[in-house]
Design an enzyme around this catalytic site. Structure first.
Site, PDB file in Angstrom:
ATOM      1  N   HIS A 318      65.575 124.955  40.502  1.00 21.16           N
ATOM      2  CA  HIS A 318      65.291 126.294  39.940  1.00 21.16           C
ATOM      3  C   HIS A 318      65.724 126.061  38.494  1.00 21.16           C
ATOM      4  O   HIS A 318      64.999 126.500  37.475  1.00 21.16           O
ATOM      5  CB  HIS A 318      65.675 127.466  40.531  1.00 21.16           C
ATOM      6  CG  HIS A 318      64.660 127.943  41.703  1.00 21.16           C
ATOM      7  ND1 HIS A 318      64.941 127.409  42.932  1.00 21.16           N
ATOM      8  CD2 HIS A 318      63.825 128.618  41.868  1.00 21.16           C
ATOM      9  CE1 HIS A 318      63.986 127.803  43.724  1.00 21.16           C
ATOM     10  NE2 HIS A 318      63.189 128.662  43.100  1.00 21.16           N
ATOM     11  N   ASP A 319      67.114 126.114  38.513  1.00 14.27           N
ATOM     12  CA  ASP A 319      67.694 126.096  37.068  1.00 14.27           C
ATOM     13  C   ASP A 319      69.324 125.903  37.139  1.00 14.27           C
ATOM     14  O   ASP A 319      69.830 125.879  38.234  1.00 14.27           O
ATOM     15  CB  ASP A 319      67.378 127.544  36.184  1.00 14.27           C
ATOM     16  CG  ASP A 319      67.544 127.411  34.827  1.00 14.27           C
ATOM     17  OD1 ASP A 319      67.672 126.535  34.129  1.00 14.27           O
ATOM     18  OD2 ASP A 319      67.132 128.388  34.223  1.00 14.27           O
TER      19      ASP A 319
END
Length: 430
Positions: A318-319
């Site tokens: 996701h990050d």
């Protein structure tokens, strides 16, 4: 068909990313070569994962790179980077590259899938439709493993930006034989339902201001009951937002003849255990994780260890943020008591009426605990961050907060019992 989609998708890609399209095609080409070279070797999985995770991290660290890094003569290309950051979309491309790699690898190992046995047992396939498992387990011919089809799969326009995620085999299976599960009328009704959901979200954002409180930080000044209401509202907003995003792109794909797995197949307010929640929240990603991570890592034999590896990957995918890693590890911690509770609940099962009553009550209590844990994990991951955990605990472990916590738990307990009745009603219909 694949050449047509390749042309359409590349035009779409060029519009989105401009000159940065070259980065996507370059990394994808190297991945294709590595798969072709190492597919029959014992260290194929190691090479595939290292390559893809390396670029997943580098893309974020260097924020999509700069053409000027390769020389001043290329610096002018930085003015033509398109309308959308390519390294954000590339997260989905990474999943597709890994899917192609493994499906190609397993096709070369000639892993056996008993189609006749599956068709006899699967209710969906018996009805004349085609289930997703059949599509993804059926290996394509060597012609379907070409570079053109590989690239058309990676940048398939309807699913490129946000998914849902479809495996390589499932995509290839529908190129020459478009999906037959949805008739034109069904696709139209699907689109109308999306429009109704969009109008509902518009109404919610104009009438209920949960996100404004969450983003501004004003929730820190509110009472425990207000924090609970805002947290619950934010989670429902998130569910509806992603529901709209994923169903829009799936609708587009259905129109084009390719059916992807449905994300958000169950309402967020109708999930009372973690396993069931993750199977329905981002269902296509869950199917991907099960096929390409969970089973290769050992499946149920190493479930407790597998969830830590998988959720850490999901957070990094996701990050690169600490709050997402906190969310992932909190979720893993909450999985442990659920496994224990499930094991204990199975032992309480009995044929007597009293034994069945005890089992349902125990399961309802476990469901209330799980819903509470889900709320905490998602609030930490997407609203308050890891630094807000201590503040959240301190607010609820007070004279004013404890009754709210108890009332919240009783609400979830009653909601879980209602979900049991809904499930029972559905079973009777079938």
């Amino acid at each position: 068909m694949s050449i047509v989609w390749l042309f359409i998708s590349l035009v779409y890609l060029s519009y989105l990313h401009g000159a940065c399209t070259v980065f996507i095609l370059a990394i994808a080409s190297v991945n294709f070569l590595l798969v072709k070279i190492f597919a029959r070797t014992p260290y194929f999985s190691f090479v595939l994962w290292i390559f893809n995770i390396f670029f997943l991290l580098c893309n974020r660290v260097y924020e999509g790179y700069s053409f000027s890094t390769f020389g001043q003569r290329w610096a002018y290309l930085d003015n033509f980077r398109g309308t959308f950051r390519w390294h954000i979309c590339f997260n989905f491309v990474v999943l597709r590259m890994i899917s192609f790699g493994y499906d190609y690898h397993w096709a070369n190992l000639d892993t056996h899938f008993d189609q006749k046995r599956h068709l006899q047992r699967c209710d969906t396939c018996k009805s004349g439709k085609t289930c997703y498992q059949f599509l993804q387990e059926r290996s394509g011919s060597n012609d379907n493993l070409s570079f053109i089809i590989y690239i058309s799969y990676l940048v398939y326009a309807p699913l490129y930006i946000a998914g849902p995620i479809i495996s390589f085999n499932a995509y290839v299976s529908q190129l020459d034989m478009p999906q037959n599960n949805y008739a034109a009328r069904d696709v139209s009704l699907y689109g109308l339902r999306w429009i109704f959901s969009f109008l509902l979200l518009e109404l919610l954002t104009h009438v209920f201001h949960y996100n404004a409180f969450a983003i501004s930080g004003l929730w820190k000044l509110l009472s425990p009951v207000d924090i609970f209401i805002i947290g619950y509202g934010v989670l429902n907003f998130m569910w509806l937002k992603f529901y709209l995003i994923w169903r829009y792109f799936r609708f587009w794909s259905l129109i084009c003849g390719i059916e992807a797995p449905e994300n958000m197949s169950k309402c967020i307010n109708n999930c009372y255990n973690l396993e069931n929640f993750w199977k329905n929240w981002h269902a296509s990603f869950n199917k991907w994780l099960v096929r390409y991570m969970y089973i290769p890592l050992g499946g149920t034999n190493r479930k407790l260890l597998n969830i830590w590896v998988i959720f850490t990957f999901v957070a990094v995918w996701h990050d690169l943020e600490w709050k997402l890693l906190s969310w992932a590890w909190l979720t893993c911690l909450f999985f442990i008591p659920e496994m224990v509770v499930k094991s204990a609940a199975k032992r309480l099962q009995a044929e007597s009426t009293f034994g069945e009553f005890l089992f349902r009550e125990f399961s309802a209590l476990a469901g209330a605990v799980t819903i509470t844990c889900l709320m905490v994990a998602n609030l930490v991951g997407y609203v308050i961050g890891p630094s807000g955990i201590n503040w959240l605990i301190s607010q609820f472990l007070t004279r004013e907060g404890l009754p709210i916590l108890g009332g919240m738990f009783l609400t979830f307990y009653a909601g879980t019992k209602l979900m049991f009745h809904i499930d029972d009603a559905k079973k009777k219909q079938h």
